[in-house]
Write an enzyme that holds these catalytic residues in place. Sequence first.
Site, PDB file in Angstrom:
ATOM      1  CD  GLU A 113      -4.681  -9.434  -2.233  1.00  0.00           C
ATOM      2  OE1 GLU A 113      -5.917  -8.935  -0.820  1.00  0.00           O
ATOM      3  OE2 GLU A 113      -3.528  -8.686  -1.492  1.00  0.00           O
ATOM      4  CG  ASP A 147      -1.896  -1.059   1.418  1.00  0.00           C
ATOM      5  OD1 ASP A 147      -1.429  -2.245   0.609  1.00  0.00           O
ATOM      6  OD2 ASP A 147      -2.844  -1.138   1.483  1.00  0.00           O
TER       7      ASP A 147
END
Length: 795
Positions: free
Chosen positions: A495, A359
């Site tokens: 994911e 992130d």
Amino acid sequence: MSDSWLVEQSGFDVARANFYETLFTVGNGRLGTRASLEEGHLGQLSGTFLNGVYDSHDVPVIDLVNAPDWLDTAVFVDGVRLDVDTCRVVSHERTLDLRDGLLTRTTVFEDADGRRTRLWTQRCASMADRRICALRVEITPENHTSEIRVETGIDGDRRNLERLPLYPEGTVFPPKTRWEKWARAKHLEEVDRADDDGALYLEMRTIDSSVHVGYLAAITFDPAPLQRFVEQRNERIIQETVHQAAAGETVRMDKVVAICTSRDVDADVTSSLLERCRAALAEHGGAGGFDAIVAGSREAWARLWEDCDCEVVGNIRYTQALRFSLYHLLIAANPDDPTVNIGAKSLSGEGYRGHVFWDTEIFMLPFFILTQPDTARALLRYRHHTLDGARANSREYGTRGARYAWESADTGREECPMFTTDGANRFWTREEEVHVSADVAYGMFRYVEATGDRAFLRDFGAEVLFETSRFWVNRVDPAEDGGGYELRQVMGPDEFHSHIDNNAFTNRLAQWHLLQAVGLYDELRERHSDTLAAIEARIGLKPEERDRWQEVADGLVGARREGDVIEQFTGYFERDDVPIVEWDENNMPKYPPGYHHFNCETTKLLKQPDVVMMIYLLPDEFDAEVKKANFDYYEARTLHKSSLSPSIHAIIGIEVGDTRQAVQYFERSALVDLTDNQGNTGEGMHIASAGGTWQILVSGFGGLRILGGRVTLNPWLPDDWEGIRFRLRWRGRPIRVSVDRENVELELGGPPGEQEELVVGGLPVTLTAGEPIRVARTGTAADFSAAAENPVVPD
């Protein structure tokens, strides 16, 4: 809402208390303190988090420690405690001023005897001196004369949430008892406490990592108290004072707290923590310095906003959301400490245990690179600081070099849990989401591109890039057809799909990473041979390794295509094409019936952008037709089950001309915490979404790209928007950008006469420092050229 700089609360609702605790977090990058009420209440989720203070005692995965509470203040009126559980709340107002990080509260309590007392507080985590926090409390009886007793101190008896026992699905607990159901972890033990010449001192130590944390609180009153007592108990020290006040009279308390730790960068190791805390307080005049502390912090905030403020012209709600996002980014990062980074919940909560993810480099770092480059440099130096941990990760998986952790903390070792808390599902991210090493490389090169700081590469980046390149060439396998190389058993940003081969994002970023490392190696060999020789000696690097990086980069398998659509991974096109048929109240996709996070493997459904993310990160590698084809294909299959997802789809949608959902995705990202649109803001900020929100404004609506080493702007505005404004810093000079329906106005800062060439609407524009220009947005290319050649000072 009347002021885009203010975030406000009116009334008290215990069910919303944790939400406001997150929103109103005060901090300075070194620490963050959730906005729990000073006196506490049932159902609160209080916390102060010191960046970099982690501990793994008695837990399966390391925690960012919930540190001692410096607020810890209770007021009693004739023996009745003023709090929301004991008294009736007549009124309750709180305001966070984003301009200066001050949180102000006014609460009127009424006890069972009808006595009304107004409690006014203001708190600050100094942005000018990150060691200092300050609290002012004013107590005013409104209709009575009473004895007032104030208890204030430092509470070291803190716990981290560990896990919630397994309850039947759908179980909901009342807000007052919700957190009592959790198992908790203890990370702190007392070292020392003292009444230090009128100030209160408490020192704690993390049990496993042995980080010492010292708090020294100087407390003054106006008028002076009638009596003062100090009570010492295990892991807590408090001061009790007695006052007398008539109706309309105010008792004021100022509490200034110095916080020092044994891990502080550049600290005087010859001094004790108590001595360092004393010195810090002395610099601010003890508790008497509250006003000066606030003033100094306000000046520091003004400098930050000067570099990064942005707005949607005429839209208070959107501008507030942008400034709120930037406020939380600014209080999450510490430019003075290159050993820390930003956790997934910043310093506003315990979510994800304070761990650092990709992130930072992909969602938050762009903001810091282009507005706060010193902070960006510190964040990237964290990756150098944790390089030994990355080396250890690589050894654990049988590869050479350095492999960055999917979840990182103080050492860089892998901290991602293997299973969900109920043990029902396996997390494969720790083993397979290896793209994070390329993400780190990407962040480093984007920083250098924007700042020109090539010394960073020589001093820190080269070692990181060379060691991670060693990992990549060891991680690849020969292609099954005997030609080239593959990356098998990986997971991309999506994911939903594990154990896949040749993820397009991972392969292309790894290839890009290797080619950048080759280029850097060649640059050092030609221009800084002494630096290269020192690195080679330090890590045992051989010249032939550079050739191996080139070989693997040249041979890494590219993604298959169907027309212009890039296959996300080998075999993706053969997966089940399950349509999205339902949307929630926010008009966001719902899981198709029968599907959830852990059973989408066999489908084409995506959690978040993967190929679209690759296209965004490497904007000059794909033409307009390829970008549009991939956006259209993957947008129809993306469920956006991450707060990180909407920002990227908004940006690429605008670029390819599909603007139908741009504002919706902007709202989803910008308001994720302000409106709690995912229902979990109470556990901490979605801080990467804050970075994504800034990117939507600047890279989406502002059309910012860095192409060929130049700033390019190709803005687009929704029909009902008046305009946007934002600020950048490019190679050391500030640039102000203002876009309205007709023009792009630009102003370059820096020494008079300096110039910078940008591209606006596809045409080159030369900026001269101190000479604002206006470029027409509408009309033909000739109109752009004419406007650029005839600069006009903005109105």
